[in-house]
Design an enzyme around this catalytic site. Structure first.
Site, mmCIF file in Angstrom:
data_model
loop_
_atom_site.group_PDB
_atom_site.id
_atom_site.type_symbol
_atom_site.label_atom_id
_atom_site.label_comp_id
_atom_site.label_asym_id
_atom_site.label_seq_id
_atom_site.Cartn_x
_atom_site.Cartn_y
_atom_site.Cartn_z
ATOM 1 N N GLY A 521 44.739 29.042 41.922
ATOM 2 C CA GLY A 521 45.501 30.271 42.120
ATOM 3 C C GLY A 521 45.051 31.306 41.121
ATOM 4 O O GLY A 521 44.098 31.108 40.351
ATOM 5 N N GLY A 522 45.741 32.443 41.114
ATOM 6 C CA GLY A 522 45.350 33.499 40.193
ATOM 7 C C GLY A 522 46.461 34.491 39.996
ATOM 8 O O GLY A 522 47.473 34.491 40.690
ATOM 9 N N GLY A 523 46.249 35.355 39.017
ATOM 10 C CA GLY A 523 47.224 36.385 38.706
ATOM 11 C C GLY A 523 46.525 37.633 38.230
ATOM 12 O O GLY A 523 45.318 37.824 38.432
ATOM 13 N N GLY A 524 47.278 38.495 37.577
ATOM 14 C CA GLY A 524 46.750 39.782 37.165
ATOM 15 C C GLY A 524 45.679 39.687 36.102
ATOM 16 O O GLY A 524 44.874 40.606 35.950
ATOM 17 N N PHE A 525 45.647 38.560 35.350
ATOM 18 C CA PHE A 525 44.697 38.482 34.252
ATOM 19 C C PHE A 525 43.667 37.379 34.436
ATOM 20 O O PHE A 525 43.012 36.978 33.500
ATOM 21 C CB PHE A 525 45.445 38.260 32.930
ATOM 22 C CG PHE A 525 46.199 39.467 32.477
ATOM 23 C CD1 PHE A 525 45.540 40.561 31.944
ATOM 24 C CD2 PHE A 525 47.571 39.521 32.600
ATOM 25 C CE1 PHE A 525 46.231 41.675 31.533
ATOM 26 C CE2 PHE A 525 48.277 40.636 32.186
ATOM 27 C CZ PHE A 525 47.613 41.719 31.661
ATOM 28 N N GLY A 526 43.541 36.830 35.666
ATOM 29 C CA GLY A 526 42.508 35.833 35.855
ATOM 30 C C GLY A 526 42.899 34.769 36.846
ATOM 31 O O GLY A 526 43.866 34.905 37.601
ATOM 32 N N VAL A 528 43.155 30.343 37.881
ATOM 33 C CA VAL A 528 43.467 29.015 37.364
ATOM 34 C C VAL A 528 42.664 27.992 38.148
ATOM 35 O O VAL A 528 42.625 28.025 39.393
ATOM 36 C CB VAL A 528 44.982 28.719 37.480
ATOM 37 C CG1 VAL A 528 45.285 27.322 36.927
ATOM 38 C CG2 VAL A 528 45.789 29.770 36.735
ATOM 39 N N LYS A 549 43.301 28.022 32.797
ATOM 40 C CA LYS A 549 43.530 29.434 33.120
ATOM 41 C C LYS A 549 42.433 30.254 32.438
ATOM 42 O O LYS A 549 42.368 30.324 31.216
ATOM 43 C CB LYS A 549 44.914 29.875 32.641
ATOM 44 C CG LYS A 549 45.248 31.333 32.924
ATOM 45 C CD LYS A 549 46.656 31.640 32.410
ATOM 46 C CE LYS A 549 47.047 33.079 32.669
ATOM 47 N NZ LYS A 549 48.415 33.378 32.161
ATOM 48 N N ASP A 644 58.996 37.466 32.754
ATOM 49 C CA ASP A 644 58.388 37.466 34.091
ATOM 50 C C ASP A 644 58.779 36.206 34.864
ATOM 51 O O ASP A 644 57.923 35.474 35.369
ATOM 52 C CB ASP A 644 56.866 37.566 33.980
ATOM 53 C CG ASP A 644 56.206 38.004 35.301
ATOM 54 O OD1 ASP A 644 56.914 38.560 36.155
ATOM 55 O OD2 ASP A 644 54.998 37.774 35.450
#
Length: 821
Positions: A521-526, A528, A549, A644
């Site tokens: 998966g991923g998010g705003g900063f990179g 996983v 991560k 968050d």
């Protein structure tokens, strides 16, 4: 209830007594309570008798009331607080045949023969001499003395005379007719119930406000006035979910009392010997008392907690300690958490009146300055040296400060000293120069060189010895710095060896993730990635799955996120927080290594097509996340605000146990203050109103986000989605027209139709009590004002069913938001 023989039962029946555990049902002139006998309430909830404080071995006995069926004696009322008995062999609680008073007689340290040590002290007009008054303990914990001629008339009751504990049904306030105050007074120590230093009393000037006072002379916390629904400085939610608190004023009295919403709840309010009032609830499942709330919230806000010259330091355990060169005035009292005696100098000052003193000064850096009662401003002192000289020339001067060109000196004992830390938010802090004898300073210097542990810089030596000592002080300081550096390096190496975070190289993580090939998966900063690392244990090599991560496009914000997550998760561990195993920090790459969660994040498990977790799994997730947040807010040295909370940041292990993850936006808030001003962070749809309005935030921002997640767990749908007619599954009437779901759900909770809020995929396979509980908690969590929201500790208690949650209002801010969108 104890097992009784038939003969015992027959004997009790002949005496016409209600069944009780080894005790008469009443006390009277003809039927006293003797020796180790006890009196038990009708339903066995409370017990009255003689007790010895836990841990005490000096043979002191007190008349007390405690919970009958709770392990470990929890005393809620004490009669002879200041006059203990020395034995129970000839002790007797009885009704006096002469004046009808309830009285305790027995041996004391001053008299081997039985003497009165406590009495109900009825006035001569209250009872007829020689009457057949009786006393009984009731199921609410109230000891009452009843008129022998009219048993419905209460002549005296313990609820009118609380000690350190307030239980539901009792009250605090003032009897206007007699002028008597109902006051909570702390115990003197853990083994001595005698009146201590702290009291909780109603304002003697006649307002509805309650004051917490030290030594009955100085107020250190105030409840605020009664608004008609709650006290101004006490959260309304606290009152609503546990008990109904009321303040009443009549021509006869003014007082506050609490009535439980659920009589099965066991709760008590205690003025601790540490000066804090704490509300506890009993949790049968864990067989423990759980802290519900405390006032004041910060322990060091209690005035003079540590006594004269004692320093309150939240980073130490216990919170009180003595400065270098001082020792507890009574070591025995300090071991019992009685710090009121404070500290004394290990070596007395030497100050002849001819002005030839060699006393010097010890620097206490960054402390909250003591009170002003013995403060004297010295306007003539233009420098620190002149200020020091002004203090040194007066034998009664104990300390001085020099800040912003202002000299201040203190005479007499220093109280209320507090150790502060960076960003504490307390403006009245400075370096305090505490007076010590030359011998005391020399001993400190010697111990610092021998042990390498001194963290205090000795400065301000007198001119008489400065030349001789200057070189040795510089040398000692260099030695201390060098040793401290070696010690820190050693500690870091020890952490790298085992129990803390592991530092990985880029190559190790690249190999573990097969060149970052399996993206989770991923998010705003990179992103996983899944990986496998080899570990050495006991000579054997094992493989452990991890989640790596990899932070990308860092910039300043991403770099800050990396540092925040390492520093936050590296210091804490909890079963409901994802565990950070290690990190990689090379020049161009920054990565975090976590334990692997096989079921992924909650959003995938809850919202993906075909997925429908059971109600049991959902409710366990609710409680687990609540416990994790409660730990962050209340269980760490600093309050950690996650900032968050959302389903994407809640991971699930193989057993569906939740783990809170992604601490890159977390904010640490020192215990010295309750909120922080920070840039807006988090995810739209979960942000509390104070984020959007730019106000300082507190842990209640996480509470709001958690409430939104609760609605999603209950409903199985995203809160950001609007409801429409197509959502009306099988004609259930679930979510009409175009309402914002949390608003619609809150309205249904208010109407008592919580069943319509549940995920229709569950097909009503829910536990109704848990569903109603979760819905009400969610509504309280998303209230507009922080003070109206529950704390996470309260959320845990509510979801576990140990406290009652009544129907909340529909949040106005959400309704207004819907109108604008």
């Amino acid at each position: 209830m104890s097992l009784m023989t038939m003969a015992t039962l027959m004997a009790l029946a002949c005496l016409c007594l209600a069944p009780a555990v080894g005790a008469p049902a009443t006390v009277s002139a003809r039927r006293p309570l003797r020796d180790n006998d006890t009196l038990v309430s009708a339903q066995g909830k409370f017990e009255l008798g003689l007790f010895t404080p836990a841990g005490s071995s000096d043979g002191r006995f007190y008349l007390g009331i405690w919970y009958k069926n709770i392990p470990g004696q929890t005393v809620v009322w004490v009669g002879n607080r200041a006059s203990p008995l020395s034995g129970v062999a000839s002790a007797e609680l009885r009704v006096s045949a002469e004046d009808g008073n309830l009285e305790l007689v027995g041996p004391t340290a001053a008299s081997a023969s039985p003497v009165p040590v406590w009495s109900s002290n009825l006035s001569s007009s209250s009872s007829t001499p020689g009457s057949n008054n009786t006393a009984e303990i009731r199921d609410n914990g109230n000891l009452v003395l009843l008129d022998g001629g009219n048993t419905s008339k209460v002549l005296w009751q313990s609820f009118d005379h609380p000690t350190d504990t307030l239980i539901p049904g009792a009250w605090l306030g003032e009897n206007k007719l007699t002028g008597e105050y109902q006051v909570l007074t702390s115990w003197r120590s853990a083994q001595d119930p005698a009146p201590g230093m702290f009291t909780d009393t109603v304002d003697p000037n006649g307002t509805s406000e309650f004051f917490y006072m030290w030594n009955q002379s100085r107020t250190y916390w105030r409840s605020g006035v009664w608004t008609g629904r709650f006290f101004a400085t006490m959260p309304e939610a606290t009152r609503n979910i546990l008990f109904n608190q009321t303040y009443v004023e009549t021509p006869t009295y003014r007082r506050v009392s609490n009535a439980l919403y659920n009589n099965a709840t066991i709760t008590r309010l205690v003025l601790e010997l540490t000066g804090q009032t704490k509300q506890y609830t009993w949790v049968p499942a864990s067989q423990n008392w759980q802290l519900f709330w405390a006032a004041p919230t910060v322990q060091c806000d209690v005035y003079a907690l540590c006594g004269a010259f004692g320093v309150c330091d939240l980073s130490s355990q216990p919170s009180c300690r003595c400065p270098p060169g001082f020792a507890p005035a009574s070591e025995g009292d300090w071991t019992l958490s009685d710090w009121s005696g404070g500290c004394r100098r290990s070596v007395p000052l030497w100050c002849p009146h001819n002005g030839s003193t060699t006393d010097g000064f010890l620097t206490l850096p960054n402390v909250k300055l003591p009170n002003d009662s013995d403060l004297l401003a010295v306007g003539a002192a233009q420098s620190k040296a002149e200020c020091e000289s002004a203090c040194q020339n007066s034998c009664s001067c104990e300390a001085y400060t020099f800040s912003a060109g202002r000299c201040a000196v203190w005479h007499g004992e220093l109280r209320n000293l507090q150790q502060l830390y960076a960003d504490s938010g307390v403006s009245r802090s400075s370096d305090l120069y505490l007076r010590l004898s030359a011998i005391g300073l020399r001993d400190l210097h010697s111990s610092g060189r021998k042990g390498g542990r001194s963290s205090w810089l000795v400065r301000g030596m007198t001119l008489l010895g400065v030349v001789a000592l200057c070189a040795s002080v510089i040398l000692a300081w260099r030695i201390l710095v060098a040793r401290r550096r070696r010690r820190l390096v050693h500690m870091a190496n020890e952490k790298d060896k085992g129990s803390s975070l592991t530092v990985y190289s880029y190559g190790e993580l690249q190999a573990a993730t097969n060149n970052f090939s399996e993206r989770l998966g991923g998010g705003g900063f990179g992103s996983v990635y899944r990986g496998v690392l080899k570990q050495q244990k006991g000579g054997n090599t094992t493989q452990v799955q991890v989640a790596v991560k990899k932070l990308e496009s860092l910039g300043r914000q991403g770099d800050k996120q990396f540092r925040t997550e390492v520093s936050t998760l590296g210091l804490i561990q909890h079963v409901n927080l994802v565990r950070l195993l290690g990190f990689c920090s090379s020049s161009n790459e920054k990565m975090l290594v976590y334990e692997y969660m096989p079921r992924g994040s909650l959003d995938r498990y809850l919202f993906r097509a075909g997925a429908c977790p059971s109600w049991r799994d959902r409710y366990c997730i609710m409680i687990g996340v609540a416990r994790g947040l409660a730990y962050l807010h209340h269980g760490c040295r600093e309050c950690i605000i996650h900032c968050d909370i959302k389903p994407e940041n809640i991971l699930l292990d193989e057993d569906m146990s939740p783990r809170i993850a992604d601490f890159g936006m977390a904010k640490l808030v020192g215990r010295d203050f309750s909120r922080a001003l920070t840039t807006m962070r988090g995810t739209i749809g979960y942000l509390a109103p104070e984020w959007i309005s730019g106000q300082p935030i507190s842990a209640k921002a996480d509470v709001y986000s958690f409430g939104m997640v609760l609605f999603e767990l209950i409903s199985g749908r995203r809160n950001s989605e609007r409801c429409s007619e197509v959502d009306d599954v099988a004609g259930t009437g679930r979510c009409g027209s175009s309402a914002f779901f949390p608003v619609w759900a809150a309205g249904k909770v208010l109407e008592g139709e919580v069943g319509t809020v549940a995920d229709p995929r569950l097909r009503n396979d829910v536990v109704p009590e848990e569903l109603e509980r979760a819905c009400r908690v969610a509504c309280w969590c998303i209230q507009d004002e922080e003070a109206h929201r529950m704390t996470m500790a309260q959320v845990v208690h509510a979801l576990e069913g140990t406290i009652h949650v009544h129907t909340p209002p529909v949040p106005r801010a959400l309704q207004n938001l819907v109108k604008l969108t």
